[in-house]
Design an enzyme around this catalytic site. Sequence first.
Site, short mmCIF file in Angstrom:
data_model
loop_
_atom_site.label_atom_id
_atom_site.label_comp_id
_atom_site.label_asym_id
_atom_site.label_seq_id
_atom_site.Cartn_x
_atom_site.Cartn_y
_atom_site.Cartn_z
N CYS A 160 -60.44 48.52 -60.85
CA CYS A 160 -59.48 49.30 -61.35
C CYS A 160 -58.23 48.74 -61.49
O CYS A 160 -57.92 47.88 -62.39
CB CYS A 160 -59.30 50.62 -60.43
SG CYS A 160 -58.49 51.84 -61.05
N LYS A 213 -61.07 45.25 -52.90
CA LYS A 213 -59.75 45.33 -53.86
C LYS A 213 -58.52 44.91 -53.33
O LYS A 213 -58.15 45.15 -52.17
CB LYS A 213 -59.62 47.03 -54.19
CG LYS A 213 -58.62 47.47 -55.17
CD LYS A 213 -58.57 48.76 -55.41
CE LYS A 213 -57.72 49.49 -56.26
NZ LYS A 213 -57.98 50.90 -56.67
N GLU A 239 -65.86 52.72 -59.61
CA GLU A 239 -65.00 52.73 -58.26
C GLU A 239 -65.41 53.89 -57.42
O GLU A 239 -65.43 55.06 -57.59
CB GLU A 239 -63.55 52.56 -58.49
CG GLU A 239 -62.91 52.47 -57.09
CD GLU A 239 -61.34 52.51 -57.68
OE1 GLU A 239 -60.51 52.24 -56.84
OE2 GLU A 239 -60.74 52.74 -58.61
#
Length: 251
Positions: free
Chosen positions: A132, A98, A29
């Site tokens: 994540c 995200k 990330e």
Amino acid sequence: MKITVHQGSYAELPSAVAASDADLVVAAEMITTGYHIGARSHELAEPADGPTAARMSALARESGVALAYGYPESDGDRVYNSVQLIGPGGQRLANYRKTHLFGDIDRSWFEPGAEAVVQADLGGFRIGLLICYDVEFPELVRAHALAGTELLVVPTALMSPYELVADTLVPARAYESQLFVAYANRCDTEQDLTYCGRSCVVAPTGEVLARAGAGPELISAEVTRDALSASRLENTHLADRRPDLYRGLTA
């Protein structure tokens, strides 16, 4: 398909790709800039087709290796925490923003993405992208499985003391949704955060095919359609679902 996870720095990525002999290399990330960097995430953000994408495309084209990497994406006056998938010919295949933002680190600087399932076809597999914290939501991983994702690629910046996510939760996600997961973490420090490494490639059986330690490392595993089919035949979670019982759980 050979999957390699680069648990190391952006500067070391070209040499990692060269050493990988992989079909796909997955990096962490925000690997291009750092993750816990505050306002610099806006200063360093680029469009999905910006200069960093051009460099990554060149690396993929020159090496013949597909790449997945995290970066801060600018789109007008908005900035997203994103991951981009580049094909082995240098073509941009998919870009995911995200959707589940983690605490003030994310929410102070990034807009949440609005598209839950982003996919592309690569090497005979349907690849899905998450970042994540996203993988900690079983609904999102299951949405990928139901949409046909076979290999879920997850660049991450998991910090101590949350090693249980890498060690326990990620294998559980692979098993319960019957897909491969490639989880690529950082292993450095930024301000008060120490990233714990523990990157892994997990089979749909829940077996950890490759696992990194706490430092810089390159790990690899083979993923095959035969293994996926055999696992889904034995572990029938997707086929045995009763969605009529769960409809209220999405509210």
